[in-house]
Scaffold this motif. Sequence first.
Motif, PDB file in Angstrom:
ATOM      1  N   VAL A   1     -59.656 -99.103   7.192  1.00 21.33           N
ATOM      2  CA  VAL A   1     -59.816 -97.903   6.377  1.00 21.33           C
ATOM      3  C   VAL A   1     -58.741 -97.903   5.296  1.00 21.33           C
TER       4      VAL A   1
ATOM      5  N   MET B   1     -61.892-102.058  12.446  1.00 21.26           N
ATOM      6  CA  MET B   1     -62.223-101.096  11.396  1.00 21.26           C
ATOM      7  C   MET B   1     -61.068-101.066  10.417  1.00 21.26           C
TER       8      MET B   1
ATOM      9  N   GLU C   1     -56.596-119.414 -12.356  1.00 22.57           N
ATOM     10  CA  GLU C   1     -56.692-119.088 -13.782  1.00 22.57           C
ATOM     11  C   GLU C   1     -55.595-118.136 -14.205  1.00 22.57           C
TER      12      GLU C   1
ATOM     13  N   GLU D   1     -52.700-114.520 -17.365  1.00 23.68           N
ATOM     14  CA  GLU D   1     -53.970-115.265 -17.332  1.00 23.68           C
ATOM     15  C   GLU D   1     -54.022-116.364 -18.381  1.00 23.68           C
TER      16      GLU D   1
ATOM     17  N   ILE E   1     -55.675 -94.420   2.776  1.00 20.79           N
ATOM     18  CA  ILE E   1     -55.124 -93.401   3.681  1.00 20.79           C
ATOM     19  C   ILE E   1     -53.666 -93.733   3.967  1.00 20.79           C
TER      20      ILE E   1
ATOM     21  N   ILE F   1     -55.176 -99.136   9.113  1.00 17.40           N
ATOM     22  CA  ILE F   1     -55.093 -98.093   8.088  1.00 17.40           C
ATOM     23  C   ILE F   1     -54.241 -98.610   6.932  1.00 17.40           C
TER      24      ILE F   1
ATOM     25  N   VAL G   1     -50.700 -92.012  15.504  1.00 18.66           N
ATOM     26  CA  VAL G   1     -50.204 -91.816  14.142  1.00 18.66           C
ATOM     27  C   VAL G   1     -50.769 -90.518  13.562  1.00 18.66           C
TER      28      VAL G   1
ATOM     29  N   GLU H   1     -52.367-113.996 -21.225  1.00 20.74           N
ATOM     30  CA  GLU H   1     -52.428-112.539 -21.292  1.00 20.74           C
ATOM     31  C   GLU H   1     -51.900-111.967 -19.979  1.00 20.74           C
TER      32      GLU H   1
ATOM     33  N   LEU I   1     -58.097-100.220  14.799  1.00 18.42           N
ATOM     34  CA  LEU I   1     -58.200 -99.518  13.525  1.00 18.42           C
ATOM     35  C   LEU I   1     -57.047 -99.967  12.636  1.00 18.42           C
TER      36      LEU I   1
ATOM     37  N   MET J   1     -54.384 -89.562  15.267  1.00 15.52           N
ATOM     38  CA  MET J   1     -55.193 -90.618  15.858  1.00 15.52           C
ATOM     39  C   MET J   1     -54.353 -91.292  16.945  1.00 15.52           C
TER      40      MET J   1
ATOM     41  N   ALA K   1     -51.978 -88.970   9.908  1.00 12.63           N
ATOM     42  CA  ALA K   1     -52.307 -89.250   8.506  1.00 12.63           C
ATOM     43  C   ALA K   1     -52.873 -87.971   7.921  1.00 12.63           C
TER      44      ALA K   1
ATOM     45  N   ASP L   1     -54.830 -85.400  10.047  1.00 13.22           N
ATOM     46  CA  ASP L   1     -55.494 -86.037  11.181  1.00 13.22           C
ATOM     47  C   ASP L   1     -54.512 -86.742  12.108  1.00 13.22           C
TER      48      ASP L   1
END
Lengths: 430, 258
Positions: A129, A127, A233, A193, A132, A35, A147, A274, A33, A154, A149, A152
């Motif tokens: 995410v 995964m 560019e 740019e 978060i 994050i 961890v 710009e 995962l 995990m 977050a 939550d």
Amino acid sequence: MGEESQFDAIVVGAGPAGLACAYLLAKAGKAVLVIERGDAPGAKNVTGGRIYAYALNLLDKDLLDDAAWERKVSHEEIMIIDGNRSITMDYHDPSLTEGDESLQSYTILRAVFDQWLADKAEEMGAMVVCGIRVDDLIQREGRVVGVIAGEDEMYAEIVIAADGVNSLMAQKAGLISDIKKETVGVGVKEVIELPAKTIEERFKLNQNQGSARMILGCTQGIHGGGFLYTNQESISLGCVFMPQEIVQHGKQVHDIFQELKMHPAVYPLIQDGETVEYSAHLVSEAGYRGMPAKLYKEGLLLVGDSAGLVINTGYSIRGMDLALLSGIAAARAILGESDLSQIGPAYLAELEKICLLPTMRLSVGYNQLLDIPRIYSNYPQLAIGVMQRLYKVDGQIPQNLKKQVMEAINESGLTVWQMLKDGLKGVRSI
Amino acid sequence: MSRIIACYKWVADEADLKINPDMSVDLSKAKGKISDYDKNAIEAAVQMAKITGDEAVTLTYGSKKAKLSLKDALSRGPSEGFWVNSEKAEQADGAASSKALAAAIDKIGDYKLIICAEGASDTFARQVGPSVAARLGIPCVSSAIKLELCENELKISRKLEDGIEIVAAQLPAVVCILPEINRPPIPGLKSVLDAGKKTTREYKIEELGLLESDLSARTETIDFKAYVMNRKNIVLDGETAADKVKALVGSLKKEGII
């Protein structure tokens, strides 16, 4: 996975270091995962914009083909500024762009590159995410097990802190204390740019080729320097300063940066462009000396900027390739070591093997050299003073060269004795 | 248990719009997002479902770009995400969108309440909610800032220019909500991870008994241009801070802002 762990690994931060690690772990079939605090990978960083292809090749050579590059660097440039005068050295070598891909480097825009690498990691099954923020680590009996977050929690077998300079994860683990002012610079950058054709004309580039330029003497004597990278560019133009010196000088970062933009040798390069992005960030400046004493704790590895892996040699800055390398080393350690308590030492061993720690140690000398305050004012002034005299043809009897050089030295405020000392330090340190 | 359906639109993020010197608008670099007030609609559906014990689901009509929206929508709490997938959605007007949505709602079935936002953040045409209700033959209440369920009747507080009107509507009904109704939370880590495990359903328009031609828009966007709003550049005079504040308040009142 242990009974409590929902993932084999949790990576905090979707930058090159974290994503490289996640990519390899996922490829090996691990449940990973990632994050990310920003709304998208690459949203939260500020970077000059060059990556060395060898590191990506090491991650997976298949990735080189469709990587999200801007331009392949064909021109390595150093620009020295004093007042409104300047010298630009331009090193061009066809082998910078031909032959072995893995020996080359590319300019990149991180918002594009990081998203691309995240997509690749997701293709491998990781995964990712976004949006978060990880607030804390979960630690049990001195071991990191997950961890937090928001509300939550995990859990994972191992957490990889890839949350960048001044890493909150490393702080929570007690591996670093709060930031020390002398170890970080403040970087500001604009992305300006311009049409691809205009960039190619102004920098004398072939299509899809680019230049990477370091700028010395643009910081009004403050420890720091500038950089300019050509993207497809747009142009990334920025400056890095030591914050404490700025305070002492009583200057504003954006004023100094504005003067760089308006410099007669810089303005024509960005004219009519710009500004589409303005950003500022901390940059780890201390090299090997600034690295945390320990790069791991049981259940936690520090990678990339979190581990202080940045090298500034004065003629080039390396950070993203080192980030990729550390991510690779972390993944190799995790995959190769079944004893969880031994992953940390295994990570250090991999960092040695991948030549990262030896490279960091070598950089100490450069940092000593860059500590000489004269590099940011007197020496640029001297180089320009010599040039000014060399090219002055006014019909008068020219003075001999030695005398002219001595004059330039005097004007720059340097003494021969000081130059000898600095020269010796320079030779010793590199 | 019946369904509370929140409809939403996947729109271009206005933060990524670029205005060209000729005032034309460049959308090419714009990323998608769930229309702002639709997030309130989804939250309202989730909250209502918690109270009634019904099931909150989401529904969108969009092109293949809208696929990205499903996980985002589900991370906000609903249990299932429906998506009517058609490239026709790119040129849809209110009439076409409501036709697709109404057909999908019919197909989903067993609905108690449909919640839409008052308008979408790109067009704010305020047509879809009422049109969906008309097509389904059910009541529609707009400008809702509060929903209360009493037996089989919904009590809706409507925000008017100068007051609040409370309306009772028989269910099923369509409610168009204003953003004041709630503050949608930012989805947490677990919600985002859970969203990946939830069911999504994709409908092709044929499955809904519609033809391509049914979804042709009868209005067409001919041009899309930026316009410049000049600053008023009013400088307020006054001896003391109190005078200046008074002048400011007076000026704001004159402009009808307060």
